[in-house]
Design a protein around this motif. Structure first.
Motif, mmCIF file in Angstrom:
data_model
loop_
_atom_site.group_PDB
_atom_site.id
_atom_site.type_symbol
_atom_site.label_atom_id
_atom_site.label_comp_id
_atom_site.label_asym_id
_atom_site.label_seq_id
_atom_site.Cartn_x
_atom_site.Cartn_y
_atom_site.Cartn_z
ATOM 1 N N GLY A 1 -10.637 16.486 -10.825
ATOM 2 C CA GLY A 1 -11.067 16.873 -9.489
ATOM 3 C C GLY A 1 -10.412 16.020 -8.416
ATOM 4 O O GLY A 1 -10.036 16.515 -7.350
ATOM 5 N N LEU A 2 -10.252 14.720 -8.701
ATOM 6 C CA LEU A 2 -9.610 13.816 -7.745
ATOM 7 C C LEU A 2 -8.160 14.239 -7.495
ATOM 8 O O LEU A 2 -7.724 14.344 -6.346
ATOM 9 C CB LEU A 2 -9.644 12.386 -8.273
ATOM 10 N N VAL A 3 -7.418 14.497 -8.580
ATOM 11 C CA VAL A 3 -6.019 14.909 -8.458
ATOM 12 C C VAL A 3 -5.913 16.207 -7.676
ATOM 13 O O VAL A 3 -5.062 16.363 -6.799
ATOM 14 C CB VAL A 3 -5.377 15.047 -9.854
ATOM 15 N N TYR B 1 -17.286 13.370 2.049
ATOM 16 C CA TYR B 1 -17.115 13.231 0.605
ATOM 17 C C TYR B 1 -17.760 11.956 0.064
ATOM 18 O O TYR B 1 -17.590 11.618 -1.101
ATOM 19 C CB TYR B 1 -15.619 13.216 0.262
ATOM 20 N N GLN B 2 -18.520 11.259 0.912
ATOM 21 C CA GLN B 2 -19.050 9.958 0.545
ATOM 22 C C GLN B 2 -20.086 10.043 -0.568
ATOM 23 O O GLN B 2 -20.164 9.169 -1.440
ATOM 24 C CB GLN B 2 -19.680 9.285 1.778
ATOM 25 N N ALA B 3 -20.866 11.111 -0.595
ATOM 26 C CA ALA B 3 -21.989 11.172 -1.532
ATOM 27 C C ALA B 3 -21.547 11.439 -2.970
ATOM 28 O O ALA B 3 -21.934 10.720 -3.898
ATOM 29 C CB ALA B 3 -22.980 12.248 -1.078
ATOM 30 N N ASP B 4 -20.734 12.497 -3.180
ATOM 31 C CA ASP B 4 -20.436 12.929 -4.545
ATOM 32 C C ASP B 4 -18.961 12.824 -4.929
ATOM 33 O O ASP B 4 -18.602 13.117 -6.062
ATOM 34 C CB ASP B 4 -20.884 14.392 -4.728
ATOM 35 N N SER B 5 -18.094 12.437 -4.023
ATOM 36 C CA SER B 5 -16.659 12.383 -4.312
ATOM 37 C C SER B 5 -16.066 11.083 -3.778
ATOM 38 O O SER B 5 -15.106 11.072 -3.013
ATOM 39 C CB SER B 5 -15.953 13.597 -3.684
ATOM 40 N N VAL B 6 -16.650 9.966 -4.233
ATOM 41 C CA VAL B 6 -16.269 8.653 -3.712
ATOM 42 C C VAL B 6 -14.810 8.326 -4.021
ATOM 43 O O VAL B 6 -14.115 7.701 -3.210
ATOM 44 C CB VAL B 6 -17.188 7.559 -4.298
ATOM 45 N N LEU B 7 -14.327 8.722 -5.183
ATOM 46 C CA LEU B 7 -12.949 8.425 -5.567
ATOM 47 C C LEU B 7 -11.937 8.997 -4.571
ATOM 48 O O LEU B 7 -10.886 8.401 -4.329
ATOM 49 C CB LEU B 7 -12.650 8.981 -6.963
ATOM 50 N N SER C 1 -3.066 4.450 -21.538
ATOM 51 C CA SER C 1 -3.386 3.162 -20.909
ATOM 52 C C SER C 1 -2.149 2.341 -20.567
ATOM 53 O O SER C 1 -2.228 1.111 -20.409
ATOM 54 C CB SER C 1 -4.321 2.341 -21.815
ATOM 55 N N PHE C 2 -0.993 3.014 -20.434
ATOM 56 C CA PHE C 2 0.205 2.308 -19.986
ATOM 57 C C PHE C 2 0.161 2.056 -18.483
ATOM 58 O O PHE C 2 0.812 1.124 -17.990
ATOM 59 C CB PHE C 2 1.462 3.095 -20.340
ATOM 60 N N ILE C 3 -0.571 2.910 -17.752
ATOM 61 C CA ILE C 3 -0.710 2.735 -16.314
ATOM 62 C C ILE C 3 -2.174 2.923 -15.926
ATOM 63 O O ILE C 3 -2.950 3.544 -16.657
ATOM 64 C CB ILE C 3 0.178 3.724 -15.511
ATOM 65 N N SER C 4 -2.539 2.396 -14.772
ATOM 66 C CA SER C 4 -3.910 2.526 -14.273
ATOM 67 C C SER C 4 -4.068 3.834 -13.499
ATOM 68 O O SER C 4 -3.081 4.557 -13.268
ATOM 69 C CB SER C 4 -4.235 1.345 -13.359
ATOM 70 N N LEU C 5 -5.293 4.130 -13.074
ATOM 71 C CA LEU C 5 -5.540 5.326 -12.273
ATOM 72 C C LEU C 5 -4.784 5.241 -10.946
ATOM 73 O O LEU C 5 -4.197 6.233 -10.495
ATOM 74 C CB LEU C 5 -7.043 5.505 -12.010
ATOM 75 N N THR C 6 -4.771 4.048 -10.336
ATOM 76 C CA THR C 6 -4.020 3.868 -9.090
ATOM 77 C C THR C 6 -2.530 4.119 -9.307
ATOM 78 O O THR C 6 -1.868 4.769 -8.487
ATOM 79 C CB THR C 6 -4.218 2.445 -8.542
ATOM 80 N N SER C 7 -2.020 3.639 -10.429
ATOM 81 C CA SER C 7 -0.600 3.858 -10.747
ATOM 82 C C SER C 7 -0.322 5.333 -10.994
ATOM 83 O O SER C 7 0.761 5.833 -10.647
ATOM 84 C CB SER C 7 -0.201 3.029 -11.972
ATOM 85 N N LEU C 8 -1.275 6.043 -11.597
ATOM 86 C CA LEU C 8 -1.104 7.485 -11.822
ATOM 87 C C LEU C 8 -1.003 8.224 -10.501
ATOM 88 O O LEU C 8 -0.107 9.065 -10.314
ATOM 89 C CB LEU C 8 -2.274 8.036 -12.637
ATOM 90 N N ILE C 9 -1.908 7.930 -9.564
ATOM 91 C CA ILE C 9 -1.872 8.586 -8.262
ATOM 92 C C ILE C 9 -0.572 8.250 -7.533
ATOM 93 O O ILE C 9 0.043 9.118 -6.889
ATOM 94 C CB ILE C 9 -3.094 8.160 -7.405
ATOM 95 N N THR C 10 -0.120 6.998 -7.663
ATOM 96 C CA THR C 10 1.162 6.599 -7.072
ATOM 97 C C THR C 10 2.312 7.359 -7.714
ATOM 98 O O THR C 10 3.231 7.833 -7.032
ATOM 99 C CB THR C 10 1.383 5.080 -7.252
ATOM 100 N N PHE C 11 2.270 7.465 -9.028
ATOM 101 C CA PHE C 11 3.306 8.183 -9.782
ATOM 102 C C PHE C 11 3.403 9.634 -9.324
ATOM 103 O O PHE C 11 4.502 10.181 -9.145
ATOM 104 C CB PHE C 11 2.980 8.115 -11.275
ATOM 105 N N LEU C 12 2.258 10.276 -9.122
ATOM 106 C CA LEU C 12 2.254 11.678 -8.691
ATOM 107 C C LEU C 12 2.869 11.830 -7.300
ATOM 108 O O LEU C 12 3.532 12.831 -7.020
ATOM 109 C CB LEU C 12 0.822 12.221 -8.709
#
Length: 493
Positions: free
Chosen positions: A40-42, A111-117, A173-184
């Motif tokens: 959902g975040l992506v 988006y503060q209540a249910d979509s904090v990410l 687990s080669f990259i973090s979630l932040t790295s994934l978003i950066t990669f995209l």
């Protein structure tokens, strides 16, 4: 129509290959490598970035399709049209960043209540939206030179393969979630750079603008057209993404994740429309400039016929195999099956009405198309507000399809009234009959194999039944004449 059909078929093949890769990504990789909240975040970041990417170029992608024929000149770099493109991009991005920065707190509060990410990674939309916008301008510039295949390949194949790689790296687990978003985000930066090199190799780029041509057309005409088309494009994109954005606001990222997976499935149906529209729009624009109504009518009729055939084949394949497909995914995704059914019906209706968008928006009466879009977006928003709280994901799907069908009906009626053109005839009824016969021929097949083998078997039955009926009905005489085996059989009758 020959060039359009040839490149359209080539682009359709690339689009379906891209959809196959996208299928692996969205239906196989993401459900098993990401949580529904991460999916959902992506989706939400991409949806928001795509909306901003419409604001940024100030409608210049559509301006390119409409006005580029006036600048076309291979010898002098198309009279510096690329420089004009860069000016609009710079102004648009500066204005968009300023506006979003002002309203950032208000947007995030929704988006503060249910979509904090989403709020945590909100700043990525500034980068991603810019390169989505720049990439769209480069593709429009390339399309206007009738160079469509590689840009589509980069968008449909390269981007999707890179996305799969990023998701797998995160899962391992080669990259973090932040790295994934950066990669995209980096994927779209790389795509833009590749397109720049491609255009440089295939065209002569100049940023020295021939302002005399601009004055002849009228800078005010270009700006007014750009702004109006921007409003229309926002409405059009809003119709595509308003459902997931409002689901994230009303429900949560999990609902957005499931909805986005189900919403991907009907894209298979509309792939021919996207592929053919990319090459047909410049042709229609030229036809309007030359007042060639005969060519426009021919494109309109044939686009509806070809797309309904391809869309019909795939909607049968999707609707008959969907329960089997979902049985292979985590159980939670089965809750979205009705979303895929509903959106698939809307996709078929869109195919049925042909290239009506290209016809209206490349004519001198494009303003009415923008009015239709704004009104349709209004309908979509109201329906989402009413239906999502009561029916959840199915409500969002019904709202999207209802708005889309209304939009296509508006365009269909207007083109018939204004130009006395409409794409439907007796062949349309034949194709609909073939779709229904193929559906029932597959729907009542017993399930006696493992799910994957059963889907392959069902697909073979659907394809064979559909193909025989299309051939017997002689709906596509052009193919009978071009394929030696079919041509010989036809002569022997």
């Amino acid at each position: 129509m020959g060039i359009i059909l040839k490149q359209g078929l080539r682009n359709t093949v690339i689009s379906y290959l891209g959809i196959l890769i996208g299928f692996v990504n969205v239906i196989v990789v993401q459900p098993f490598c990401l949580s529904t909240e991460e999916i959902g975040l992506v989706r939400l970041l991409f949806s928001f970035s795509s909306i901003l990417a419409i604001f940024i170029p100030l409608g210049f992608a559509s301006v390119t399709t409409k006005f580029f024929p006036h600048f076309r000149n291979k010898e002098n770099g198309d009279n510096g049209y690329f420089g004009l493109l860069l000016i609009f991009l710079t102004i648009g991005y500066t204005a968009t960043v300023l506006i979003i920065s002002i309203f950032k707190s208000w947007i995030q509060s929704k988006y503060q209540a249910d979509s904090v990410l989403f709020n945590e990674y909100f700043n990525f939309v500034y980068v991603q939206s810019f390169f989505l916008a720049f990439g769209s301008l480069l593709m429009a510039y390339s399309f206007s030179h009738f160079k469509t295949t590689f840009p589509i390949f980069s968008n449909e194949i390269i981007v999707r393969i890179a996305t799969i790689i990023g998701v797998i790296l995160y899962f391992k687990s080669f990259i973090s979630l932040t790295s994934l978003i950066t990669f995209l985000a980096i994927i779209y930066i790389a795509q833009t750079i590749i397109l720049l090199f491609y255009i440089r190799l295939n065209t002569k780029i100049s940023i020295k603008i021939n302002w005399q041509i601009v004055r002849d057309i009228g800078l005010s005409n270009i700006i007014i057209y750009a702004l109006l088309v921007t409003i229309g494009a926002i409405s059009n994109l809003g119709m595509k993404y308003i459902d997931s954005m409002m689901l994230g606001s009303y429900l949560n990222l999990t609902a957005v994740g499931i909805f986005s997976i189900m919403a991907f499935i009907p894209t298979v149906i509309e792939a021919p429309l996207v592929a053919i529209e990319k090459i047909a729009s410049p042709k229609i624009s030229n036809a309007w400039a030359e007042n060639d109504m005969r060519l426009i009518a021919d494109i309109y009729h044939k686009s509806s016929r070809y797309m309904l055939i391809l869309g019909g084949l795939f909607v049968v394949g999707i609707t008959t195999n969907l329960p089997l497909l979902l049985s292979l995914l985590p159980e939670k995704f089965s809750t979205g099956i009705n979303v895929a059914y509903i959106l698939s019906m809307g996709a078929v209706f869109n195919m049925l009405t042909g290239l009506n968008t290209s016809i209206i928006f490349n004519s001198n009466n494009y303003k009415i198309g923008i009015v239709f879009l704004i009104f349709t977006l209004f309908i979509g928003v109201i329906l989402n507000i009413v239906l999502i709280p009561n029916y959840g994901m199915e409500g969002a799907a019904i709202a999207t399809v209802s708005a889309s069908m209304a939009y296509n009906l508006f365009k269909f009626i207007y083109i018939k009234y204004k130009y006395n053109l409409q794409p439907l005839n007796f062949d349309t009824l034949k194709i609909i009959a073939i779709i229904l016969i193929s559906f029932f021929a597959t729907y009542f097949l017993p399930n006696f194999l493992a799910p994957v083998l059963q889907m392959v078997f069902n697909a073979l039955v659907t394809t064979i039944t559909f193909g025989i009926l299309i051939y017997a009905s002689n709906i596509i005489p052009e193919f009978h004449d071009k394929i030696p085996f079919l041509k010989a059989n036809r002569r022997g009758r």
